[in-house]
Design an enzyme around this catalytic site. Structure first.
Site, mmCIF file in Angstrom:
data_model
loop_
_atom_site.group_PDB
_atom_site.id
_atom_site.type_symbol
_atom_site.label_atom_id
_atom_site.label_comp_id
_atom_site.label_asym_id
_atom_site.label_seq_id
_atom_site.Cartn_x
_atom_site.Cartn_y
_atom_site.Cartn_z
ATOM 1 N N LYS A 181 -7.767 1.453 -2.702
ATOM 2 C CA LYS A 181 -7.170 0.966 -1.283
ATOM 3 C C LYS A 181 -7.117 2.055 -0.218
ATOM 4 C CE LYS A 181 -5.026 -1.421 1.735
ATOM 5 N NZ LYS A 181 -5.516 -2.363 2.550
ATOM 6 N N THR A 228 0.863 -1.095 0.142
ATOM 7 C CA THR A 228 0.098 0.065 -0.022
ATOM 8 C C THR A 228 0.848 1.289 0.113
ATOM 9 O OG1 THR A 228 -1.681 -1.275 1.445
ATOM 10 C CG2 THR A 228 -1.746 1.259 1.140
ATOM 11 N N LYS A 253 -0.443 5.029 8.281
ATOM 12 C CA LYS A 253 0.323 5.417 6.934
ATOM 13 C C LYS A 253 -0.586 5.369 6.047
ATOM 14 C CE LYS A 253 1.338 2.265 4.456
ATOM 15 N NZ LYS A 253 2.052 0.950 3.612
HETATM 16 P P1 NAD Z 1 5.675 -6.199 7.300
HETATM 17 O O1 NAD Z 1 6.465 -5.228 7.898
HETATM 18 O O2 NAD Z 1 5.236 -7.537 8.229
HETATM 19 O O3 NAD Z 1 6.434 -6.721 6.163
HETATM 20 C C1 NAD Z 1 7.071 -6.094 5.134
HETATM 21 C C2 NAD Z 1 8.627 -7.007 4.770
HETATM 22 O O4 NAD Z 1 9.363 -6.209 3.945
HETATM 23 C C3 NAD Z 1 9.484 -7.073 6.015
HETATM 24 O O5 NAD Z 1 9.513 -8.663 6.108
HETATM 25 C C4 NAD Z 1 10.682 -6.199 5.957
HETATM 26 O O6 NAD Z 1 11.775 -7.133 6.311
HETATM 27 C C5 NAD Z 1 10.647 -6.584 4.512
HETATM 28 N N1 NAD Z 1 11.495 -5.541 3.665
HETATM 29 C C6 NAD Z 1 11.609 -4.260 4.171
HETATM 30 N N2 NAD Z 1 12.425 -3.507 3.144
HETATM 31 C C7 NAD Z 1 12.805 -4.323 2.435
HETATM 32 C C8 NAD Z 1 13.843 -4.374 1.148
HETATM 33 N N3 NAD Z 1 14.351 -3.123 0.921
HETATM 34 N N4 NAD Z 1 14.020 -5.546 0.433
HETATM 35 C C9 NAD Z 1 13.396 -6.535 0.982
HETATM 36 N N5 NAD Z 1 12.635 -6.869 1.784
HETATM 37 C C10 NAD Z 1 12.416 -5.627 2.772
HETATM 38 O O7 NAD Z 1 4.461 -5.575 6.639
HETATM 39 P P2 NAD Z 1 3.145 -6.245 6.195
HETATM 40 O O8 NAD Z 1 2.072 -6.319 7.331
HETATM 41 O O9 NAD Z 1 3.210 -7.543 5.553
HETATM 42 O O10 NAD Z 1 2.414 -5.465 5.219
HETATM 43 C C11 NAD Z 1 3.059 -5.081 3.683
HETATM 44 C C12 NAD Z 1 2.110 -4.217 2.946
HETATM 45 O O11 NAD Z 1 0.936 -4.599 2.933
HETATM 46 C C13 NAD Z 1 2.389 -2.687 3.452
HETATM 47 O O12 NAD Z 1 2.419 -1.724 2.547
HETATM 48 C C14 NAD Z 1 0.892 -2.826 4.333
HETATM 49 O O13 NAD Z 1 0.245 -1.295 4.215
HETATM 50 C C15 NAD Z 1 0.157 -3.563 3.331
HETATM 51 N N6 NAD Z 1 -0.902 -4.262 3.786
HETATM 52 C C16 NAD Z 1 -0.760 -4.795 5.119
HETATM 53 C C17 NAD Z 1 -2.089 -5.599 5.561
HETATM 54 C C18 NAD Z 1 -1.837 -6.320 7.023
HETATM 55 O O14 NAD Z 1 -3.112 -6.789 7.631
HETATM 56 N N7 NAD Z 1 -0.809 -6.592 7.551
HETATM 57 C C19 NAD Z 1 -3.138 -5.730 5.054
HETATM 58 C C20 NAD Z 1 -3.361 -5.093 3.716
HETATM 59 C C21 NAD Z 1 -2.220 -4.413 3.167
#
Ligand code: NAD
Length: 292
Positions: free
Chosen positions: A167, A92, A242
Site C-alpha cells: 500500500k 493504512t 501520513k
Molecule cells: P476518516 O477520518 O474519514 O474515518 C476514520 C473514522 O474512524 C472516523 O469516522 C473516526 O471517527 C473513526 N474513529 C477514530 N478513532 C476511533 C476509535 N477509537 N473507535 C472507533 N472509531 C474511531 O478516514 P478515511 O478517509 O475513512 O480513512 C480511513 C483509513 O483508510 C485511513 O487509514 C486512510 O489512510 C485509509 N484510506 C483512505 C482513503 C480515502 O480515499 N479516504 C483511501 C485509501 C485508504
C-alpha cells in the site's frame, strides 16, 4: 452469511459497511462519532467498541492511523472478541505495527490480516476497491469472500505486513503522479494552453495515469472529481502526508532510493503545515497554480 463488527465509519468505512449490509451480512457498526455510525441503513449500531467486537464471526476496522488501530485492537478487540473471530484491519498503517499486531493477535488465538485498500471513497461506495492483503494462507482464504463484497481486486501480497508494504509503495507512486499532473496543468496554464485540450491529449497519450483520467486535479476537465467540489475530500492531504511519512520511514529502514517520493513528501508537508490537512490531496495543484 457472517456476523460482522465494523469499527470506523468514516469516509471509507461508510461505503464499505453499506456494501456488506447490501450483500446480506449481519453488520454491527461502531464509530466514536455516533452520527456517522447511524448512517448505515440496515446495520445495528453498537453502543461501544466492545459491543461491536463481541460475538462476531469477523471484525473489520477502517481507522485513521497506526496508534488508533493498535489501541482499538489491544484495548477493545483482543479482550472482547469471541474465540476464532477473523480480524481484518483495512486502515493504512506502518508495516511494523501491522506485524506486531498480527503476532499479538496470534498469541491471543486470533487470525489477523492487514488489508489496506486503494480506490478512494468512490471505490468504497461502489464496492470496487483494490485490497492488498498480508497474513496467512488460511486467514486469506477466510477473508476473501468478505473482501470480494467490498472490492473488485483482492491480492494476497504475502505474510503479515505485506499488504501495508504494498500500500505505501502504491501511494508513493500516486503522490508523485498527482504532483506530475498538477505541474503539467500549471505549466500549461502559464503557457496559455487550454486545460481541456491538454486533458484530451494526455488522457489518450503517454501522460495518462489514474491521477489524470480518474482523479483530475484541474477543475472543469475530465470526470467530476474533488476538484469540482472545492477540493473536499475524497482523500485528505493529511492522510496522504501520513502515508508518505510511512513510505519515507520504510525507505530509510531499507536503504531504498526514493528521490521523487521524498520531494512529494516535502510538498505534502508544506500543504499540511499551511493548514490544508483537511483539503483533498489533489488540492496540491492550487499551490502549483499560485492559488494558495
Ligand atoms: P476518516 O477520518 O474519514 O474515518 C476514520 C473514522 O474512524 C472516523 O469516522 C473516526 O471517527 C473513526 N474513529 C477514530 N478513532 C476511533 C476509535 N477509537 N473507535 C472507533 N472509531 C474511531 O478516514 P478515511 O478517509 O475513512 O480513512 C480511513 C483509513 O483508510 C485511513 O487509514 C486512510 O489512510 C485509509 N484510506 C483512505 C482513503 C480515502 O480515499 N479516504 C483511501 C485509501 C485508504
Amino acid at each position: 452469511m457472517a456476523t460482522i463488527g465494523f469499527i470506523g465509519i468514516g469516509n471509507m468505512g461508510t461505503g464499505m459497511a453499506r456494501n456488506l449490509v447490501k450483500a446480506g451480512h449481519e453488520v454491527t457498526v461502531f464509530d466514536l462519532d455516533t452520527e456517522k455510525a447511524q448512517g448505515i441503513a440496515g446495520a445495528q449500531v453498537a453502543a461501544s467498541g466492545e459491543d461491536a467486537a463481541r460475538g462476531r464471526d469477523v471484525i473489520v476496522s477502517m481507522l485513521p492511523a497506526g496508534p488508533v488501530v493498535a489501541s482499538v485492537y489491544r484495548e477493545t478487540i483482543f479482550p472482547h472478541a469471541a474465540a476464532d473471530t477473523l480480524l481484518i484491519d483495512c486502515s493504512t498503517i506502518d508495516v511494523e505495527t501491522a506485524r506486531i499486531l498480527a503476532d499479538d493477535a496470534h498469541g491471543a488465538g486470533f487470525e489477523m490480516l492487514d488489508a489496506p485498500v486503494s480506490g478512494g471513497v468512490a471505490g468504497a461506495d461502489a464496492g470496487t476497491l483494490a485490497f492488498m492483503v498480508g497474513g496467512s494462507d488460511g486467514g486469506f482464504a477466510r477473508a476473501e469472500p468478505i473482501l470480494d463484497v467490498m472490492g473488485a481486486k483482492v491480492v494476497h501480497c504475502g505474510a503479515a505486513g505485506a499488504g501495508q508494504g504494498t500500500k505505501i509503495c502504491n501511494n508513493m507512486m500516486l503522490a508523485i503522479q498527482m504532483i506530475s499532473v498538477a505541474e503539467g496543468f500549471a505549466l500549461a496554464e502559464k503557457l496559455g494552453l487550454s486545460p481541456q485540450k491538454l486533458f484530451d491529449v494526455s488522457s489518450a497519450a503517454s501522460g495518462q495515469c489514474w491521477s489524470l483520467t480518474t482523479y483530475c486535479p484541474m477543475p472543469g476537465v475530465g470526470p467530476q472529481t474533488s476538484a469540482d467540489n472545492d477540493y473536499r475530500p475524497g482523500f485528505a492531504a493529511g492522510l496522504m502526508h501520513k502515508d508518505l511519512g510511512l513510505a519515507m520511514a520504510a525507505a530509510q529502514a531499507s536503504g531504498a532510493d526514493v528521490e521523487f517520493g521524498r520531494a512529494a513528501f516535502d510538498a505534502y508537508d508544506r500543504m499540511v503545515d499551511g493548514g490544508e490537512a483537511g483539503v483533498d490531496f489533489s488540492g496540491i495543484i492550487r499551490a502549483k497554480r499560485g492559488l494558495s
